[in-house]
Scaffold this motif. Structure first.
Motif, PDB file in Angstrom:
ATOM      1  N   VAL A   7       0.847  -1.194   0.000  1.00 40.08           N
ATOM      2  CA  VAL A   7       0.000   0.000   0.000  1.00 40.08           C
ATOM      3  C   VAL A   7       0.885   1.247   0.000  1.00 40.08           C
ATOM      4  N   LEU A   8       1.973   1.185   0.772  1.00 36.04           N
ATOM      5  CA  LEU A   8       2.873   2.338   0.837  1.00 36.04           C
ATOM      6  C   LEU A   8       3.503   2.633  -0.532  1.00 36.04           C
ATOM      7  N   ASP A   9       3.877   1.568  -1.247  1.00 36.50           N
ATOM      8  CA  ASP A   9       4.448   1.762  -2.589  1.00 36.50           C
ATOM      9  C   ASP A   9       3.488   2.562  -3.461  1.00 36.50           C
ATOM     10  N   ILE A  10       2.228   2.156  -3.453  1.00 36.84           N
ATOM     11  CA  ILE A  10       1.237   2.815  -4.310  1.00 36.84           C
ATOM     12  C   ILE A  10       1.076   4.276  -3.874  1.00 36.84           C
ATOM     13  N   ALA A  11       1.002   4.476  -2.561  1.00 32.88           N
ATOM     14  CA  ALA A  11       0.826   5.834  -2.057  1.00 32.88           C
ATOM     15  C   ALA A  11       1.996   6.711  -2.504  1.00 32.88           C
ATOM     16  N   ARG A  12       3.216   6.184  -2.369  1.00 29.11           N
ATOM     17  CA  ARG A  12       4.388   6.988  -2.746  1.00 29.11           C
ATOM     18  C   ARG A  12       4.415   7.264  -4.240  1.00 29.11           C
ATOM     19  N   GLU A  13       4.079   6.243  -5.014  1.00 33.10           N
ATOM     20  CA  GLU A  13       4.060   6.439  -6.466  1.00 33.10           C
ATOM     21  C   GLU A  13       3.106   7.548  -6.862  1.00 33.10           C
ATOM     22  N   ASN A  14       2.043   7.715  -6.077  1.00 33.05           N
ATOM     23  CA  ASN A  14       0.999   8.655  -6.465  1.00 33.05           C
ATOM     24  C   ASN A  14       0.953   9.909  -5.602  1.00 33.05           C
ATOM     25  N   GLY A  15       2.042  10.136  -4.882  1.00 34.56           N
ATOM     26  CA  GLY A  15       2.159  11.387  -4.156  1.00 34.56           C
ATOM     27  C   GLY A  15       1.236  11.527  -2.955  1.00 34.56           C
ATOM     28  N   ILE A  16       0.752  10.403  -2.412  1.00 37.31           N
ATOM     29  CA  ILE A  16      -0.061  10.493  -1.193  1.00 37.31           C
ATOM     30  C   ILE A  16       0.888  10.382  -0.001  1.00 37.31           C
ATOM     31  N   TYR A  17       0.800  11.343   0.908  1.00 38.47           N
ATOM     32  CA  TYR A  17       1.749  11.334   2.027  1.00 38.47           C
ATOM     33  C   TYR A  17       1.325  10.334   3.094  1.00 38.47           C
ATOM     34  N   ILE A  18       2.092   9.276   3.233  1.00 43.27           N
ATOM     35  CA  ILE A  18       1.937   8.390   4.379  1.00 43.27           C
ATOM     36  C   ILE A  18       3.284   8.408   5.078  1.00 43.27           C
ATOM     37  N   PRO A  19       3.332   8.892   6.303  1.00 40.81           N
ATOM     38  CA  PRO A  19       4.639   8.962   6.954  1.00 40.81           C
ATOM     39  C   PRO A  19       5.143   7.548   7.261  1.00 40.81           C
ATOM     40  N   SER A  20       6.434   7.380   7.247  1.00 40.90           N
ATOM     41  CA  SER A  20       6.982   6.078   7.628  1.00 40.90           C
ATOM     42  C   SER A  20       8.344   6.309   8.246  1.00 40.90           C
ATOM     43  N   SER A  73       0.902   0.225   6.337  1.00 42.52           N
ATOM     44  CA  SER A  73       0.797   0.184   4.885  1.00 42.52           C
ATOM     45  C   SER A  73       2.104  -0.244   4.228  1.00 42.52           C
ATOM     46  N   CYS A  74       3.200  -0.245   4.984  1.00 42.52           N
ATOM     47  CA  CYS A  74       4.470  -0.697   4.398  1.00 42.52           C
ATOM     48  C   CYS A  74       4.531  -2.212   4.276  1.00 42.52           C
ATOM     49  N   ALA A  75       3.657  -2.911   5.027  1.00 40.25           N
ATOM     50  CA  ALA A  75       3.765  -4.374   5.048  1.00 40.25           C
ATOM     51  C   ALA A  75       2.636  -5.055   4.290  1.00 40.25           C
ATOM     52  N   VAL A  76       1.531  -4.351   4.112  1.00 40.96           N
ATOM     53  CA  VAL A  76       0.381  -5.007   3.485  1.00 40.96           C
ATOM     54  C   VAL A  76       0.533  -4.987   1.967  1.00 40.96           C
ATOM     55  N   GLU A  77       0.564  -6.170   1.388  1.00 41.52           N
ATOM     56  CA  GLU A  77       0.652  -6.263  -0.063  1.00 41.52           C
ATOM     57  C   GLU A  77      -0.733  -6.069  -0.650  1.00 41.52           C
ATOM     58  N   VAL A  78      -0.762  -5.362  -1.765  1.00 43.16           N
ATOM     59  CA  VAL A  78      -2.058  -5.028  -2.340  1.00 43.16           C
ATOM     60  C   VAL A  78      -2.727  -6.254  -2.959  1.00 43.16           C
ATOM     61  N   THR A  79      -4.055  -6.245  -2.923  1.00 43.45           N
ATOM     62  CA  THR A  79      -4.835  -7.227  -3.673  1.00 43.45           C
ATOM     63  C   THR A  79      -5.857  -6.440  -4.474  1.00 43.45           C
ATOM     64  N   ASP A  80      -6.338  -7.040  -5.531  1.00 41.70           N
ATOM     65  CA  ASP A  80      -7.243  -6.320  -6.415  1.00 41.70           C
ATOM     66  C   ASP A  80      -8.495  -5.890  -5.645  1.00 41.70           C
ATOM     67  N   GLY A  81      -8.854  -4.642  -5.821  1.00 40.56           N
ATOM     68  CA  GLY A  81     -10.070  -4.144  -5.188  1.00 40.56           C
ATOM     69  C   GLY A  81      -9.895  -3.733  -3.737  1.00 40.56           C
ATOM     70  N   MET A  82      -8.669  -3.743  -3.243  1.00 38.73           N
ATOM     71  CA  MET A  82      -8.443  -3.370  -1.845  1.00 38.73           C
ATOM     72  C   MET A  82      -8.885  -1.923  -1.595  1.00 38.73           C
ATOM     73  N   VAL A  83      -9.529  -1.731  -0.457  1.00 40.75           N
ATOM     74  CA  VAL A  83      -9.999  -0.377  -0.122  1.00 40.75           C
ATOM     75  C   VAL A  83      -9.231   0.128   1.103  1.00 40.75           C
ATOM     76  N   VAL A  84      -8.486   1.202   0.910  1.00 39.99           N
ATOM     77  CA  VAL A  84      -7.609   1.727   1.957  1.00 39.99           C
ATOM     78  C   VAL A  84      -8.047   3.147   2.325  1.00 39.99           C
ATOM     79  N   ARG A  85      -8.019   3.435   3.633  1.00 40.33           N
ATOM     80  CA  ARG A  85      -8.258   4.819   4.047  1.00 40.33           C
ATOM     81  C   ARG A  85      -7.086   5.263   4.911  1.00 40.33           C
ATOM     82  N   THR A  86      -6.535   6.402   4.552  1.00 39.35           N
ATOM     83  CA  THR A  86      -5.424   6.925   5.341  1.00 39.35           C
ATOM     84  C   THR A  86      -5.826   8.225   6.029  1.00 39.35           C
ATOM     85  N   ASP A  87      -7.098   8.591   5.900  1.00 40.12           N
ATOM     86  CA  ASP A  87      -7.498   9.912   6.353  1.00 40.12           C
ATOM     87  C   ASP A  87      -8.613   9.889   7.396  1.00 40.12           C
TER      88      ASP A  87
END
Lengths: 904, 630
Positions: free
Chosen positions: A18-31, A60-74
């Motif tokens: 999840v963290l990879d995707i967030a970083r790729e797309n400019g969503i700030y998740i602190p780590s 989010s650094c440890a959870v590997e994505v699966t199709d359709g996963m719904v994540v909320r960071t806010d």
């Protein structure tokens, strides 16, 4: 696949988090604990997010994505958890940004800032326990550890154990008492830490910092410049932290780290050994010897003096009376300039450099058998091998970052390792098989292994038939090397030899790595040929994870060879004896080919031998033969016979002290230039600081001399030199400074600008066509122990020092770590000599005697000693034998006979 | 007894061995000639070894050494009454024995045939110190035993844990034989699912579903782990099973191994359980020798073996991922899930991990059927649960009851009520990270769902009873301190969050409480529950949160009035002597450990508050009711 983060859909790939995707797309998740080079740790909980279908908050650094996963960071819960983490971390310890070295570059500070936390709303009660009362650990030379700033993210632990593989750091104690410890909780200086500084580089806060940079600049005041490390041949890329023209610290280049040869890691020398460029001992004015003394003078006078003298010698004795020592420390551009000066201006092939002393036998041996004298494969392939044979290389000391990669391949990737070395090196300790052979017996055991492989049917005969030649004679020559004969010559038992042969020949993809333990012998070329034989016989050349790989010892020793700083070839290994090549270069330089030297020139070693005789003047650029050459007493006498000795260096070296003219030049940190590492990767270094006033770049000095010697079109900029050299050097033809920067270097051959470079040589066929299997005859070392000199003596490099010490011994940290020379002595020998660790001893050979300190260690075999050669005051090379390999003219640094006495 | 069994080559042969063992037990050693002595950890601690030796000596003296055997068994349950002994076919139950009592039992009971009534069980539930204790000589008449249902502890106290043949005689390894003799992995799974068994280690995850995940993870190498790192203070369910009936765990694991396709298992036992380790080690060796572990078990081609791995004293290693890390030789720290161990566990291989009690249930389920097991318990929680009773209860010890039994039944009917006739205040259930249940919920059935609704958890089975003298804030502080000590320190919420909570709660008990403390405790507590890495951290705030929920008034009294209603928190308690009632007997002054009481003989005494440590000794010893506490 798609995943949704905060109600926005994003594309994702298998294996991403999840963290990879967030970083790729400019969503700030602190780590705080996750780092691109140390991976997930699940410790800080700052990156927690709500993931639909999972209980509680997940990192989010440890959870590997699966199709359709719904994540909320806010959500309020997520923000509350994040805030709680930061408040808790700030409430524990002593976080004071004013005095902190990480200020401005601190990930905790950044998080608090983003969350609007000015100060923690509470302070945790002081810990009164033993573990709680910790002092700042300033014991080590380069690193300060402050537990009160530590957030226990664990990055340093992972980096130490799993990146650089030093396995020093760990988490000690439990719960609130947890602290990062060195070994079993020792002060860093007393631990097994080698001060590589990797831990500091990954620390997100100021808990680990560089002592050398303390109080000298905050992050925003420090400029970063990317350079190539000036030490060994690994060619690590370094981001130098510079302020006020001073080098404050060094970081392995994190940008595109996976493509960088060193993957952002450094060793102690690359990390702490670069402050010599700011040394007050730097030469800043040219000098001329007047009335026996070197006195400062103007550039014009010094250059005129040198040029006049050179012209005088050339006129009187011919161009062959002059010789040039080029430099493995200088850039390709500068080596090329020196090469052109010798061949195109002076008109002699008497040009060579210190590769003569390290890998001339490799160049000769591999060029003969395979067609190219360089490393066939790339360093990052180590973990793709199934089995690795290392011989004559103390890799973790001499090529430390690469040594770590081998260690990782062995300990974490399951690669098998065979080490054949008289010393019990660090890699020998992790090897599947370690065999201690007798010094100088390499042809015997290598050929013996091949005999076993042939007899057992382990040879890759299809490969041999299709790709090699010379079989009949080769096979016949193997007959001599029966296991019994090998045992007699090398001391290796038939069983051990069999086991090593079996593991290497049947273990899958096999790579051979070797270094000076193979090359520096009077039979060095034969040793190299024997390695090439072994690789060809087992079909291990031409693919990833295989190869015959000489580890080059200096930052640009490969480049200096490539640039033709050798007596027999122009740049790109174009033979001076070939008329076409001479014509090509003459045309390029605008000279008459008839004025060129048609014979192969003299080597470093033969020029020294012929001083005052055939050789009357030597121009030394960035070399220090008065420490690096064998049998120094003799060399000193020889150099004294010269009519002219010009030395161009950044320091007053032992050789410069003998010179008639001294030119002060610039260091690597002050110049733009390209360097070619051991794996043929050409990399561009930036100028990080401005040179000291009064100095000139090496290429400028060479150009000035060329102009004074009558050459009007000599290029005098880096750009002009690079343009000319790539034009005349086919293997560099496709390279540009832009490409080198964009592609993290290019490995030659790179014939055109579309060519991606060549990580692996000999893929479908050998450069020479068919690989040549060599029939080899065993020859003993030139000098073996006897009653008078009963011990085997060998020399080499230490982790903390380099070559003649001119750089490393002027580094504060390195000098403090190892201030003086030593001799490694086995405990049993020490006992019989009555010598305790650290006591003074005298080591004597037929050529000289030195006094040094005993380092009593079972790293060396019984009856053997090892002396690092970096220390001029106790120079190992006063003892070494200057007997040469008949082909490569490399001296036998690795074997001679010595005696050790206690100094009472 | 330390018998072994020769290699059994087939399921048929196992049946023959069993029949022979049953017959042997029936004929040669009739029950009249058998003395069972508990050699569980509790009874050993209270001296059962000496009692056993005295019994043997006495039997020798009367030349009965050959005729009467003294069988060392596992835990019988009522540990507070140890050492305990059962004699004869009608199972006369002797308690609190001393070596001197042995001669009486042998002479009067074994030889004379007359029960020594003064040494037998007594019913103390009346609680009044003055009333005579009523002897209840036979086990079958004792309420403590009558109301229990023993599935997990079916053999505990009845067989010699060192004897594989005694285990086989009581249907041991019959379930394994049945499984290997024609059942498929799916068949076993179906029975497990039908049984409704949930993991007994604390999480309460349906065991069948866990097994299913492990079955479905495709890998030729899988592992079976048994969590025997029982670390909750006062809990000894798993220890008792390992000490009393080790083969039941081995059999359960072997069945698990067959079902998921694993051939290697490890039992992770804490090193503080040397007796359990010793007995389990012997059981493993005996099972191997009998062909019930190792290659080609019972000639069926199924191979499975077990090894013991010892823990080093970290509570967190009871957490499954930390346990796996510990077996791998890493620092015992939990790892992130997913991936769950059933997918990627020990050495990154699919791994099935259950605790001791869960495995001990498995043979019974397979032998009697999942439906049989599901007939015990409640709608959603099936089977039985073993509890370790401790604290202010009359009969502290080990009990097994159907899930859904109420607190009242366990505490009063089985446990004999509150010690010293005091008033019940709360039951702490679920170990250090469980919750406290107040009096109004005494009739709540103990099952997974009801406990969750009350903010507690089933946990592994620790049940601590607290009386009116208990300060609930202090209780919360105690458990929180335990959790802080045992936090591995890996994640921030647990490492520092618990520390912060402890800081606050220490302040409250020391009289530094401030308005807002309760809210902050709740806020951080909920944050830790949500954000901590592992179960230990996520449940660590429970004792605080559940006591705030059920005993908020006590917190408020501490914070607002600087008053500890139970007079436990020393900084909030002050003792004084009523000069009018004081006779000057000087007893309190003599007993005071800090010389804080002054006064002359026959003159009124007084307490110097600076020196007083509020130990309560003066209150306890004063015979004139002159000492009071506020």
């Amino acid at each position: 696949m798609k995943i949704s983060i905060d109600a926005v859909d994003f594309e994702a790939r298998d294996g991403q988090t999840v963290l990879d995707i967030a970083r790729e797309n400019g969503i700030y998740i602190p780590s705080l604990c996750w780092h691109v080079r140390t991976g997930k740790a699940s410790r800080c909980r700052a990156c927690v997010a709500e993931i639909k279908g999972m209980r509680g908050l997940k990192e989010s650094c440890a959870v590997e994505v699966t199709d359709g996963m719904v994540v909320r960071t806010d959500t309020p819960e997520v923000l509350a958890a994040r805030k709680m983490v930061v408040e808790l971390l700030l409430s524990n310890g002593e976080h004071n940004c004013i005095s902190c070295e990480a200020d401005g570059d601190c990930e905790l500070q950044e998080m608090a800032y983003r969350l609007g936390i000015e100060k923690p709303s509470y302070i945790l009660a002081d810990d009164e326990s033993e573990e709680g009362r910790r002092e700042v650990d300033e014991s080590s030379e380069g690193i300060i550890r402050n537990d009160k700033l530590c957030i226990l993210c664990g990055r340093c632990v992972t980096a130490c154990n799993s990146n650089v593989m030093h396995q020093v750091l760990g988490v000690g104690y439990r719960g609130k008492d947890s602290v990062i410890i060195c070994d079993n909780d020792k002060p860093m200086a007393e631990s097994s830490c080698v001060q590589c500084g990797e831990c500091v580089q990954v620390c997100p806060v100021g808990a680990l910092s560089f002592k050398t940079a303390k109080g000298k600049g905050k992050s925003w005041q420090v400029e970063k410049k990317t350079v190539v490390c000036p030490y060994c041949g690994v060619g690590c890329t370094i981001d130098l932290g510079v302020r006020d023209n001073k080098v404050l610290y060094a970081l392995g280049t994190e940008d595109r780290y996976e493509k960088q040869v060193n993957r952002a890691m450094l060793c102690v020398k690359g990390r702490f050994g670069l402050d010599y460029v700011n040394s007050p001992e730097r030469l800043t004015a040219p000098m001329i010897r007047r009335n026996g003394k070197l006195v400062e003078t103007s550039w014009d006078e010094a250059l005129d003096f040198a040029a006049d003298k050179m012209r005088e010698i050339k006129t009187k004795h011919g161009p062959g009376a002059l010789g040039c020592f080029s430099s493995a420390k200088c850039s390709n551009e500068e080596n090329y300039a020196m090469m052109r000066l010798a061949r195109g201006v002076i008109g002699t092939n008497n040009i060579d450099h210190c590769a003569r002393l390290c890998h001339s036998s490799t160049v000769a041996g591999l060029a003969t058998t395979l067609g190219s004298g360089a490393m066939t494969n790339s360093m990052q392939e180590a973990e793709l091998s199934d089995v690795i044979l290392i011989t004559g290389s103390n890799t973790t000391w001499s090529h430390p970052v690469f040594g770590g990669m081998i260690k990782k391949a062995v300990l974490e990737k399951g690669v098998k390792l065979v080490v054949i070395d008289p010393r019990e090196t660090d890699l020998a300790k992790v090897a599947d098989i370690h065999i201690r052979q007798r010094n100088g017996s390499d042809v015997a055991w290598l050929m013996g292994m091949q005999r076993i492989i042939c007899r057992e049917g382990w040879a890759d005969m299809d490969y041999v038939r299709q790709r090699c030649e010379g079989w009949d004679e080769y096979e016949k020559s193997l007959e001599f090397y029966t296991p019994e004969t090998v045992e007699e010559l090398s001391g290796i038992s038939p069983e051990a030899l069999f086991a090593a042969a079996k593991l290497f020949a049947t273990g899958g993809r096999g790579a051979i790595y070797f270094s000076m333990g193979i090359t520096q012998h009077t039979h060095g070329v034969d040793n190299v040929k024997a390695c090439a034989n072994l690789s060809m016989l087992t079909g291990n050349l031409g693919f990833e994870g295989g190869g015959v790989n000489p580890l080059r010892g200096q930052s640009n020793v490969q480049g200096a060879c490539d640039m033709g700083a050798l007596p027999n070839v122009f740049s790109g290994y174009q033979a001076v004896t070939a008329e076409a090549a001479r014509e090509k270069f003459a045309a390029g330089w605008g000279i008459d080919p008839a004025n060129m030297d048609t014979e192969i020139g003299q080597t470093v070693t033969t020029m020294i031998q012929k001083c005052g005789d055939e050789i009357r003047g030597i121009y030394v650029m960035g070399e220090n033969p008065m420490v690096s050459d064998p049998n120094l007493n003799h060399a000193e006498k020889q150099l004294g016979k010269l009519d002219l000795l010009i030395v161009q260096d950044i320091f007053m070296t032992e050789t410069a002290e003998m010179a008639d003219v001294v030119f002060p030049s610039c260091s690597f940190a002050e110049k733009v230039g390209t360097y070619t590492n051991s794996e043929r990767r050409v990399q561009l270094g930036e100028a990080a600081i401005t040179p000291p006033a009064g100095t000139k770049h090496d290429y400028e000095i060479v150009a000035e001399l060329a102009r004074r010697l009558g050459c009007e079109n000599f290029p005098n900029t880096n750009d002009a030199l690079f343009a000319e050299l790539k034009e005349l050097t086919p293997s560099y033809h496709g390279m540009t400074y832009e490409r080198l920067q964009q592609e993290c270097g290019l490995r030659w051959p790179c014939p055109d600008e579309q060519h991606p470079g060549t990580p692996i040589l000999h893929v479908d066929k050998f450069v020479r066509g068919k690989g040549l299997l060599s029939a080899l005859e065993y020859r003993p070392p030139a000098e073996c122990p006897d009653d008078e000199y009963p011990m085997w003596m060998s020399t080499g490099r230490m982790l903390e020092h380099f070559h003649t010490g001119s750089m490393s011994r002027r580094s504060e940290v390195l000098d403090a770590l190892v201030p003086e020379g030593q001799v490694e002595l086995h405990p049993l020998d020490a006992e019989s000599l009555g010598v305790a660790n650290g006591e003074k001893v005298r080591v004597t050979t037929r050529r000289g005697s030195i006094e040094t300190q005993a380092n009593v260690t079972s790293r060396v075999a019984i009856g053997s000693i090892f002396i690092p050669f970096h220390f001029a005051e106790a120079a190992a090379n006063r003892l070494t034998n200057d007997a040469l390999d008949p082909i490569a003219k490399i001296p036998e640094f690795k074997v001679c006979a010595a005696k050790v006495e206690k100094i009472v | 007894m330390t018998d072994t069994c020769k290699k059994i080559g087939s399921v048929k042969q196992l049946e023959a061995v069993r029949t022979a063992a049953v017959e042997a037990a029936g004929s040669s050693a009739a029950e009249t000639e058998k003395i069972l002595i508990c050699m569980g950890g509790g009874c050993i601690a209270s001296g059962s070894e000496c009692v056993k030796n005295a019994l043997l000596e006495s039997l020798d003296k009367h030349k009965l050494g050959d005729k009467v055997s003294v069988v060392e068994t596992g835990c019988l349950g009522p540990c507070v009454r140890g050492p305990v002994v059962m004699v004869g076919a009608d199972r006369a139950f002797y308690q609190n024995l001393k070596p001197d009592d042995a001669e009486k039992i042998v002479e009067q009971h074994v030889i004379g045939g007359k029960i020594v009534e003064e040494l037998t069980w007594t019913d103390d539930s009346d609680n009044s110190a003055s009333s005579p204790k009523i002897p209840v000589p036979l086990q079958d008449d004792i309420e403590f035993f009558k109301r229990q249902t023993k599935i997990v502890l079916r053999n505990c106290g009845l067989i010699d844990p060192g004897s594989i043949t005694e285990y086989i005689a009581r249907d041991g390894y019959r379930a394994l034989g049945k499984v290997l003799d024609g059942m498929t992995s799916d068949d076993v799974l179906s029975e497990m699912n039908k049984s409704g068994l949930k993991g007994r280690g604390g999480g309460g995850f349906p065991t069948g579903r866990k097994w299913e995940f492990a079955i479905k993870s495709p890998d030729p190498v899988k592992y079976i782990l048994c969590n025997a790192d029982e670390g909750d203070p006062g809990a000894f369910m798993d220890r008792s099973v390992l000490e009393g009936d080790p083969h039941s765990v081995i059999e359960g694991m072997a069945i698990g191994g067959f079902t998921i396709g694993s051939s290697q298992g490890y039992v992770y036992v804490r090193a503080e359980y040397p007796l359990a380790v010793e007995r389990l080690q012997k059981a493993i060796q005996d099972a191997r020798a009998a062909g019930l572990l190792g290659e080609n078990i019972l000639g069926t081609g199924f191979s499975f073996d077990l090894e013991i791995r010892m823990g080093s004293g970290a509570f967190v290693c009871g957490e499954e991922t930390a346990l796996i890390a510990s077996i791998e030789g890493e620092r015992g720290e939990p790892r992130s899930r997913p991936p769950f161990p059933a997918v990627k566990g020990l050495w990154e291989k699919p791994t099935l991990l259950n605790n001791v009690e869960t495995y001990a249930n498995v043979p019974a389920i397979l032998l009697n059927g999942g439906d049989w097991f599901a007939s015990f318990g409640t709608e959603n929680s099936k089977g039985t649960k073993v509890f370790a009773l401790a604290g202010a209860i009359n009969i502290s010890g080990l009990v097994e009851v159907p899930v859904g039994t109420t607190f009242r039944e366990i505490i009063y009917d089985i446990g004999g009520g509150i010690l010293g006739g005091k008033k019940f205040k709360a039951a702490q259930i679920g170990g250090p990270s469980g919750g406290c249940i107040p009096e109004q919920y005494l009739d709540t059935p103990i099952d997974y769902e009801s406990l969750n609704a009350l903010g507690a958890i089933m946990g592994s089975g620790g049940l601590v009873v607290m009386d009116e003298d208990t300060c609930m804030v202090d209780v919360a502080r105690f458990f929180l301190e335990f959790m802080q000590e045992e936090s591995c320190g890996k994640c921030v919420p647990c490492r520092l969050g618990i520390t912060r909570m402890l800081d606050i709660i220490n302040g409250i008990t020391q009289g530094h409480g401030q308005p807002g403390d309760i809210e902050e405790l709740q806020q951080i507590g909920e944050g830790i529950q949500a954000a901590a890495l592992c179960g230990l951290g996520q449940t660590a705030p429970n004792p605080v949160l559940s006591t705030i929920r059920h005993f908020r008034d006590e917190y408020e009294a501490h914070i607002n009035d600087k008053h500890c209603p139970a007079h436990v928190c020393k900084d909030l308690v002050s003792y004084s002597i009523d000069a009018e009632k004081c006779t000057g007997c000087t007893l309190c002054a003599k007993k005071c450990p800090t010389d804080a009481i002054t006064g002359v003989v026959k003159g009124p005494h007084a307490i110097v508050l600076d020196k007083c440590i509020a130990c309560g000794m003066c209150l306890e010893v004063c015979r004139f009711d002159a000492v009071s506490v506020k």
